[in-house]
Structures are given as structure tokens and as C-alpha cells.
Design a protein around this motif. Structure first.
Motif, PDB file in Angstrom:
ATOM      1  N   LYS A  47       0.848  -1.195   0.000  1.00  0.00           N
ATOM      2  CA  LYS A  47       0.000   0.000   0.000  1.00  0.00           C
ATOM      3  C   LYS A  47       0.884   1.246   0.000  1.00  0.00           C
ATOM      4  O   LYS A  47       1.800   1.354   0.813  1.00  0.00           O
ATOM      5  CB  LYS A  47      -0.884   0.047   1.250  1.00  0.00           C
ATOM      6  N   PRO A  48       0.607   2.205  -0.890  1.00  0.00           N
ATOM      7  CA  PRO A  48       1.352   3.464  -0.885  1.00  0.00           C
ATOM      8  C   PRO A  48       0.740   4.460   0.106  1.00  0.00           C
ATOM      9  O   PRO A  48      -0.472   4.453   0.332  1.00  0.00           O
ATOM     10  CB  PRO A  48       1.195   3.960  -2.322  1.00  0.00           C
ATOM     11  N   PHE A  49       1.597   5.303   0.678  1.00  0.00           N
ATOM     12  CA  PHE A  49       1.168   6.356   1.600  1.00  0.00           C
ATOM     13  C   PHE A  49       1.874   7.657   1.260  1.00  0.00           C
ATOM     14  O   PHE A  49       2.959   7.657   0.689  1.00  0.00           O
ATOM     15  CB  PHE A  49       1.469   5.968   3.053  1.00  0.00           C
ATOM     16  N   ARG A  50       1.267   8.765   1.651  1.00  0.00           N
ATOM     17  CA  ARG A  50       1.871  10.079   1.403  1.00  0.00           C
ATOM     18  C   ARG A  50       3.094  10.323   2.265  1.00  0.00           C
ATOM     19  O   ARG A  50       3.959  11.120   1.910  1.00  0.00           O
ATOM     20  CB  ARG A  50       0.851  11.183   1.640  1.00  0.00           C
ATOM     21  N   SER A  51       3.162   9.650   3.435  1.00  0.00           N
ATOM     22  CA  SER A  51       4.288   9.853   4.340  1.00  0.00           C
ATOM     23  C   SER A  51       4.439   8.641   5.263  1.00  0.00           C
ATOM     24  O   SER A  51       3.524   7.821   5.382  1.00  0.00           O
ATOM     25  CB  SER A  51       4.068  11.102   5.193  1.00  0.00           C
ATOM     26  N   LYS A  52       5.583   8.583   5.908  1.00  0.00           N
ATOM     27  CA  LYS A  52       5.820   7.522   6.892  1.00  0.00           C
ATOM     28  C   LYS A  52       4.839   7.656   8.049  1.00  0.00           C
ATOM     29  O   LYS A  52       4.326   6.659   8.563  1.00  0.00           O
ATOM     30  CB  LYS A  52       7.262   7.603   7.400  1.00  0.00           C
ATOM     31  N   GLU A  53       4.563   8.885   8.443  1.00  0.00           N
ATOM     32  CA  GLU A  53       3.637   9.132   9.542  1.00  0.00           C
ATOM     33  C   GLU A  53       2.242   8.599   9.229  1.00  0.00           C
ATOM     34  O   GLU A  53       1.582   8.019  10.085  1.00  0.00           O
ATOM     35  CB  GLU A  53       3.584  10.629   9.883  1.00  0.00           C
ATOM     36  N   GLU A  54       1.800   8.785   7.988  1.00  0.00           N
ATOM     37  CA  GLU A  54       0.495   8.272   7.592  1.00  0.00           C
ATOM     38  C   GLU A  54       0.472   6.742   7.652  1.00  0.00           C
ATOM     39  O   GLU A  54      -0.483   6.142   8.144  1.00  0.00           O
ATOM     40  CB  GLU A  54       0.137   8.735   6.179  1.00  0.00           C
ATOM     41  N   ALA A  55       1.541   6.106   7.184  1.00  0.00           N
ATOM     42  CA  ALA A  55       1.629   4.633   7.234  1.00  0.00           C
ATOM     43  C   ALA A  55       1.586   4.139   8.677  1.00  0.00           C
ATOM     44  O   ALA A  55       0.912   3.145   8.981  1.00  0.00           O
ATOM     45  CB  ALA A  55       2.907   4.161   6.548  1.00  0.00           C
ATOM     46  N   LEU A  56       2.271   4.840   9.566  1.00  0.00           N
ATOM     47  CA  LEU A  56       2.270   4.452  10.983  1.00  0.00           C
ATOM     48  C   LEU A  56       0.906   4.695  11.632  1.00  0.00           C
ATOM     49  O   LEU A  56       0.461   3.903  12.464  1.00  0.00           O
ATOM     50  CB  LEU A  56       3.374   5.188  11.737  1.00  0.00           C
ATOM     51  N   ASP A  57       0.222   5.770  11.239  1.00  0.00           N
ATOM     52  CA  ASP A  57      -1.128   6.038  11.760  1.00  0.00           C
ATOM     53  C   ASP A  57      -2.104   4.940  11.343  1.00  0.00           C
ATOM     54  O   ASP A  57      -2.902   4.463  12.161  1.00  0.00           O
ATOM     55  CB  ASP A  57      -1.647   7.392  11.258  1.00  0.00           C
ATOM     56  N   ILE A  58      -2.033   4.513  10.090  1.00  0.00           N
ATOM     57  CA  ILE A  58      -2.913   3.439   9.616  1.00  0.00           C
ATOM     58  C   ILE A  58      -2.607   2.149  10.363  1.00  0.00           C
ATOM     59  O   ILE A  58      -3.518   1.391  10.707  1.00  0.00           O
ATOM     60  CB  ILE A  58      -2.790   3.256   8.089  1.00  0.00           C
ATOM     61  N   TYR A  59      -1.342   1.896  10.622  1.00  0.00           N
ATOM     62  CA  TYR A  59      -0.977   0.707  11.419  1.00  0.00           C
ATOM     63  C   TYR A  59      -1.650   0.776  12.791  1.00  0.00           C
ATOM     64  O   TYR A  59      -2.263  -0.191  13.235  1.00  0.00           O
ATOM     65  CB  TYR A  59       0.540   0.600  11.579  1.00  0.00           C
ATOM     66  N   GLU A  65      -3.369  -4.530  16.568  1.00  0.00           N
ATOM     67  CA  GLU A  65      -3.760  -5.693  17.367  1.00  0.00           C
ATOM     68  C   GLU A  65      -3.392  -7.027  16.707  1.00  0.00           C
ATOM     69  O   GLU A  65      -3.292  -8.038  17.386  1.00  0.00           O
ATOM     70  CB  GLU A  65      -5.271  -5.657  17.634  1.00  0.00           C
ATOM     71  N   THR A  66      -3.195  -7.032  15.383  1.00  0.00           N
ATOM     72  CA  THR A  66      -3.007  -8.309  14.681  1.00  0.00           C
ATOM     73  C   THR A  66      -1.654  -8.478  14.005  1.00  0.00           C
ATOM     74  O   THR A  66      -1.238  -9.605  13.763  1.00  0.00           O
ATOM     75  CB  THR A  66      -4.090  -8.487  13.600  1.00  0.00           C
ATOM     76  N   LEU A  67      -0.965  -7.379  13.661  1.00  0.00           N
ATOM     77  CA  LEU A  67       0.300  -7.466  12.947  1.00  0.00           C
ATOM     78  C   LEU A  67       1.433  -6.804  13.723  1.00  0.00           C
ATOM     79  O   LEU A  67       1.205  -5.849  14.464  1.00  0.00           O
ATOM     80  CB  LEU A  67       0.189  -6.804  11.565  1.00  0.00           C
ATOM     81  N   THR A  68       2.640  -7.291  13.505  1.00  0.00           N
ATOM     82  CA  THR A  68       3.829  -6.717  14.128  1.00  0.00           C
ATOM     83  C   THR A  68       4.400  -5.641  13.210  1.00  0.00           C
ATOM     84  O   THR A  68       4.578  -5.866  12.009  1.00  0.00           O
ATOM     85  CB  THR A  68       4.896  -7.809  14.343  1.00  0.00           C
ATOM     86  N   LEU A  69       4.709  -4.477  13.784  1.00  0.00           N
ATOM     87  CA  LEU A  69       5.284  -3.376  13.019  1.00  0.00           C
ATOM     88  C   LEU A  69       6.786  -3.590  12.850  1.00  0.00           C
ATOM     89  O   LEU A  69       7.496  -3.860  13.817  1.00  0.00           O
ATOM     90  CB  LEU A  69       5.034  -2.045  13.725  1.00  0.00           C
ATOM     91  N   ILE A  70       7.256  -3.443  11.599  1.00  0.00           N
ATOM     92  CA  ILE A  70       8.681  -3.508  11.288  1.00  0.00           C
ATOM     93  C   ILE A  70       9.013  -2.291  10.434  1.00  0.00           C
ATOM     94  O   ILE A  70       8.288  -1.975   9.494  1.00  0.00           O
ATOM     95  CB  ILE A  70       9.027  -4.799  10.501  1.00  0.00           C
ATOM     96  N   GLU A  71      10.104  -1.623  10.758  1.00  0.00           N
ATOM     97  CA  GLU A  71      10.598  -0.551   9.903  1.00  0.00           C
ATOM     98  C   GLU A  71      11.790  -1.106   9.149  1.00  0.00           C
ATOM     99  O   GLU A  71      12.723  -1.632   9.742  1.00  0.00           O
ATOM    100  CB  GLU A  71      10.963   0.666  10.726  1.00  0.00           C
ATOM    101  N   CYS A  72      11.774  -1.011   7.843  1.00  0.00           N
ATOM    102  CA  CYS A  72      12.800  -1.588   6.985  1.00  0.00           C
ATOM    103  C   CYS A  72      14.197  -1.116   7.401  1.00  0.00           C
ATOM    104  O   CYS A  72      14.435   0.082   7.562  1.00  0.00           O
ATOM    105  CB  CYS A  72      12.525  -1.218   5.532  1.00  0.00           C
ATOM    106  N   SER A  73      15.108  -2.048   7.549  1.00  0.00           N
ATOM    107  CA  SER A  73      16.467  -1.707   7.963  1.00  0.00           C
ATOM    108  C   SER A  73      17.244  -0.991   6.843  1.00  0.00           C
ATOM    109  O   SER A  73      18.202  -0.272   7.123  1.00  0.00           O
ATOM    110  CB  SER A  73      17.229  -2.952   8.402  1.00  0.00           C
ATOM    111  N   ASN A  74      16.829  -1.148   5.588  1.00  0.00           N
ATOM    112  CA  ASN A  74      17.480  -0.441   4.481  1.00  0.00           C
ATOM    113  C   ASN A  74      17.054   1.014   4.421  1.00  0.00           C
ATOM    114  O   ASN A  74      17.763   1.833   3.846  1.00  0.00           O
ATOM    115  CB  ASN A  74      17.124  -1.105   3.139  1.00  0.00           C
TER     116      ASN A  74
END
Length: 76
Positions: A47-59, A65-74
Motif C-alpha cells: 500500500k502506498p502512503f503520502r508519508s511515513k507518519e500516515e503509514a504508521l497512523d494506519i498501522y 492488534e493483529t500485525l507486528t510493526l517492522i521498519e525496513c532496515s534499508n
């Protein structure tokens, strides 16, 4: 900066990638999208997002409650 989230249901992960040339995962996804192919199956999606903050807000709203958050190491 734009961001992508790889939502992987079988692995129960939500991986956030920044949209820049340093991340091989994003480069691969851009090439596939430009060719008209989008990974959209029952196992997950990109899924594309306008910003990292938006992606984190949707998470936080939809997947915390169901998925583990990972921030890409690259991308960091």
C-alpha cells in the motif's frame, strides 16, 4: 517523503519502507507497479502512503492488534 507498507498476513507483519532509491524492496515494487502488476492477494498487499507518519497512523488504527510493526532496515 512517501512511504510503502508491505502488509503480510501469513507472517503477521506490517513493514514500512521509505520511497527512495536506497531500498531494494521499494525499487522492485515500483518496477512491478509501472508494468501494471500490483500484488493484491489474500496473503497481503503493498500500500502506498503520502508519508511515513500516515503509514504508521494506519498501522495504529487498523493493524496494531493483529500485525507486528517492522521498519525496513534499508530505509532508516
Amino acid at each position: 517523503m512517501k512511504a510503502w507498507a508491505n502488509i503480510d498476513i501469513p507472517l503477521k507483519t506490517y513493514t514500512v519502507h521509505l520511497d527512495h532509491d536506497l531500498c531494494p524492496h521499494v525499487m522492485e515494487m515500483k518496477q512491478r507497479t509501472e508494468l501494471g502488476w500490483k500484488k493484491q492477494q489474500g496473503t497481503g498487499s503493498w500500500k502506498p502512503f503520502r508519508s511515513k507518519e500516515e503509514a504508521l497512523d494506519i498501522y495504529d488504527i487498523s493493524y496494531k492488534e493483529t500485525l507486528t510493526l517492522i521498519e525496513c532496515s534499508n530505509c532508516r
